[in-house]
Design a protein around this motif. Structure first.
Motif, PDB file in Angstrom:
ATOM      1  N   GLY A  37       0.803  -1.216   0.000  1.00  0.00           N
ATOM      2  CA  GLY A  37       0.000   0.000   0.000  1.00  0.00           C
ATOM      3  C   GLY A  37       0.838   1.269   0.000  1.00  0.00           C
ATOM      4  O   GLY A  37       0.410   2.303   0.498  1.00  0.00           O
ATOM      5  N   GLY A  38       2.029   1.204  -0.556  1.00  0.00           N
ATOM      6  CA  GLY A  38       2.896   2.381  -0.644  1.00  0.00           C
ATOM      7  C   GLY A  38       3.709   2.654   0.600  1.00  0.00           C
ATOM      8  O   GLY A  38       4.262   3.734   0.758  1.00  0.00           O
ATOM      9  N   HIS A  39       3.790   1.692   1.501  1.00  0.00           N
ATOM     10  CA  HIS A  39       4.585   1.859   2.723  1.00  0.00           C
ATOM     11  C   HIS A  39       5.855   1.030   2.603  1.00  0.00           C
ATOM     12  O   HIS A  39       5.959   0.142   1.781  1.00  0.00           O
ATOM     13  CB  HIS A  39       3.782   1.422   3.948  1.00  0.00           C
ATOM     14  CG  HIS A  39       2.506   2.176   4.113  1.00  0.00           C
ATOM     15  ND1 HIS A  39       2.460   3.490   4.490  1.00  0.00           N
ATOM     16  CD2 HIS A  39       1.227   1.793   3.919  1.00  0.00           C
ATOM     17  CE1 HIS A  39       1.206   3.896   4.529  1.00  0.00           C
ATOM     18  NE2 HIS A  39       0.427   2.878   4.185  1.00  0.00           N
ATOM     19  N   GLY A  40       6.795   1.310   3.474  1.00  0.00           N
ATOM     20  CA  GLY A  40       8.030   0.545   3.502  1.00  0.00           C
ATOM     21  C   GLY A  40       9.176   1.278   2.825  1.00  0.00           C
ATOM     22  O   GLY A  40       9.027   2.402   2.346  1.00  0.00           O
ATOM     23  N   TRP A  41      10.318   0.615   2.795  1.00  0.00           N
ATOM     24  CA  TRP A  41      11.516   1.227   2.232  1.00  0.00           C
ATOM     25  C   TRP A  41      12.476   0.166   1.707  1.00  0.00           C
ATOM     26  O   TRP A  41      12.405  -0.996   2.079  1.00  0.00           O
ATOM     27  CB  TRP A  41      12.237   2.087   3.282  1.00  0.00           C
ATOM     28  CG  TRP A  41      12.659   1.319   4.497  1.00  0.00           C
ATOM     29  CD1 TRP A  41      11.920   1.109   5.630  1.00  0.00           C
ATOM     30  CD2 TRP A  41      13.896   0.626   4.707  1.00  0.00           C
ATOM     31  NE1 TRP A  41      12.620   0.335   6.527  1.00  0.00           N
ATOM     32  CE2 TRP A  41      13.846   0.030   5.986  1.00  0.00           C
ATOM     33  CE3 TRP A  41      15.048   0.454   3.937  1.00  0.00           C
ATOM     34  CZ2 TRP A  41      14.899  -0.722   6.516  1.00  0.00           C
ATOM     35  CZ3 TRP A  41      16.099  -0.294   4.455  1.00  0.00           C
ATOM     36  CH2 TRP A  41      16.016  -0.862   5.730  1.00  0.00           C
ATOM     37  N   VAL A  42      13.368   0.613   0.827  1.00  0.00           N
ATOM     38  CA  VAL A  42      14.491  -0.188   0.353  1.00  0.00           C
ATOM     39  C   VAL A  42      15.717   0.710   0.428  1.00  0.00           C
ATOM     40  O   VAL A  42      15.685   1.860  -0.021  1.00  0.00           O
ATOM     41  CB  VAL A  42      14.279  -0.689  -1.093  1.00  0.00           C
ATOM     42  CG1 VAL A  42      15.521  -1.403  -1.602  1.00  0.00           C
ATOM     43  CG2 VAL A  42      13.064  -1.599  -1.179  1.00  0.00           C
ATOM     44  N   GLY A  46       0.738  -7.170   1.805  1.00  0.00           N
ATOM     45  CA  GLY A  46       0.363  -6.390   2.970  1.00  0.00           C
ATOM     46  C   GLY A  46       1.494  -6.121   3.951  1.00  0.00           C
ATOM     47  O   GLY A  46       1.297  -5.419   4.929  1.00  0.00           O
ATOM     48  N   GLN A  47       2.660  -6.689   3.704  1.00  0.00           N
ATOM     49  CA  GLN A  47       3.803  -6.471   4.597  1.00  0.00           C
ATOM     50  C   GLN A  47       4.677  -5.347   4.045  1.00  0.00           C
ATOM     51  O   GLN A  47       5.164  -5.449   2.927  1.00  0.00           O
ATOM     52  CB  GLN A  47       4.638  -7.736   4.712  1.00  0.00           C
ATOM     53  CG  GLN A  47       3.898  -8.911   5.317  1.00  0.00           C
ATOM     54  CD  GLN A  47       4.826 -10.094   5.453  1.00  0.00           C
ATOM     55  OE1 GLN A  47       5.924  -9.979   5.963  1.00  0.00           O
ATOM     56  NE2 GLN A  47       4.372 -11.242   4.981  1.00  0.00           N
ATOM     57  N   PRO A  48       4.854  -4.273   4.810  1.00  0.00           N
ATOM     58  CA  PRO A  48       5.713  -3.195   4.309  1.00  0.00           C
ATOM     59  C   PRO A  48       7.161  -3.667   4.181  1.00  0.00           C
ATOM     60  O   PRO A  48       7.715  -4.220   5.127  1.00  0.00           O
ATOM     61  CB  PRO A  48       5.594  -2.093   5.358  1.00  0.00           C
ATOM     62  CG  PRO A  48       4.597  -2.539   6.344  1.00  0.00           C
ATOM     63  CD  PRO A  48       4.271  -3.978   6.092  1.00  0.00           C
ATOM     64  N   PRO A  49       7.766  -3.478   3.028  1.00  0.00           N
ATOM     65  CA  PRO A  49       9.158  -3.885   2.840  1.00  0.00           C
ATOM     66  C   PRO A  49      10.103  -3.085   3.730  1.00  0.00           C
ATOM     67  O   PRO A  49       9.902  -1.897   3.958  1.00  0.00           O
ATOM     68  CB  PRO A  49       9.437  -3.573   1.373  1.00  0.00           C
ATOM     69  CG  PRO A  49       8.127  -3.325   0.748  1.00  0.00           C
ATOM     70  CD  PRO A  49       7.187  -2.928   1.818  1.00  0.00           C
ATOM     71  N   SER A  50      11.106  -3.744   4.211  1.00  0.00           N
ATOM     72  CA  SER A  50      12.233  -3.112   4.911  1.00  0.00           C
ATOM     73  C   SER A  50      13.457  -3.930   4.505  1.00  0.00           C
ATOM     74  O   SER A  50      13.783  -4.926   5.121  1.00  0.00           O
ATOM     75  CB  SER A  50      12.026  -3.116   6.424  1.00  0.00           C
ATOM     76  OG  SER A  50      11.803  -4.428   6.888  1.00  0.00           O
TER      77      SER A  50
END
Length: 175
Positions: free
Chosen positions: A91-96, A163-167
């Motif tokens: 949903g547009g959350h998280g980071w790389v 549904g899991q925000p990437p990190s």
């Protein structure tokens, strides 16, 4: 000048690691023009081939360089698609994050880091634009590194659930 490098990706939140050693840089190819063109151009194979021939060094007669440009665009597109998919899943959350590490025996090692959040209208293109200076400063803007980043993202994308925000942190070590 070609070099060997290692790529290591890790997401401690998701229990995922990815590592490949002794990869070739294929440094003689210019990726950044290809990235920006691929992001806005005709992404069909004939369209990319035409663009590659237009972007190649006019003094070079080597058709292999143009073919390398097509490879750059394909790997740039792979990276963008994986980033877009990760952003969509969360949903547009998280980071790389992307670390570059240059080992130097004589001088101090050089470290660079770019962390990209996965929101916005085009997170794939945003990611490419933000990692560009990091890769260029480290002398790592080439086909081999692009391929490795694309594969590391692809493997992580396969691992992480919806549904899991990437990190996810990717480290590239040269030297």
């Amino acid at each position: 000048m070609d070099f060997k490098f290692r790529i290591f990706g890790e997401s401690s939140n998701h229990g995922f690691t990815y590592r490949k050693d002794n990869l070739p840089s294929l440094n003689e190819l210019d990726m950044m023009n290809a990235i920006m063109t691929a992001a806005t151009g005709d992404l069909t194979l004939p369209g990319m081939a035409k663009t590659a021939f237009e972007l190649r060094d006019p003094t070079a007669s080597d058709v292999g360089k143009a073919a390398g440009m097509v490879g750059n665009m394909v790997f740039a597109e792979l990276i963008q698609l994986n980033i877009m998919n990760l952003a969509k899943k969360s949903g547009g959350h998280g980071w790389v994050g992307l670390w570059t590490w240059e080992h130097n025996i004589i001088m101090k090692d050089q470290h660079r880091f770019t962390k990209v959040t996965l929101g916005g209208d085009n997170p794939g293109l945003d990611f490419m634009r933000k990692i560009k200076p990091t890769l260029e400063a480290a002398g790592m803007s080439n086909l081999g590194v692009l391929n490795a980043i694309g594969m590391a993202l692809s493997k992580y994308d396969e691992w992480i659930g919806d549904g899991q925000p990437p990190s996810y942190s990717i480290q590239i070590k040269k030297g």
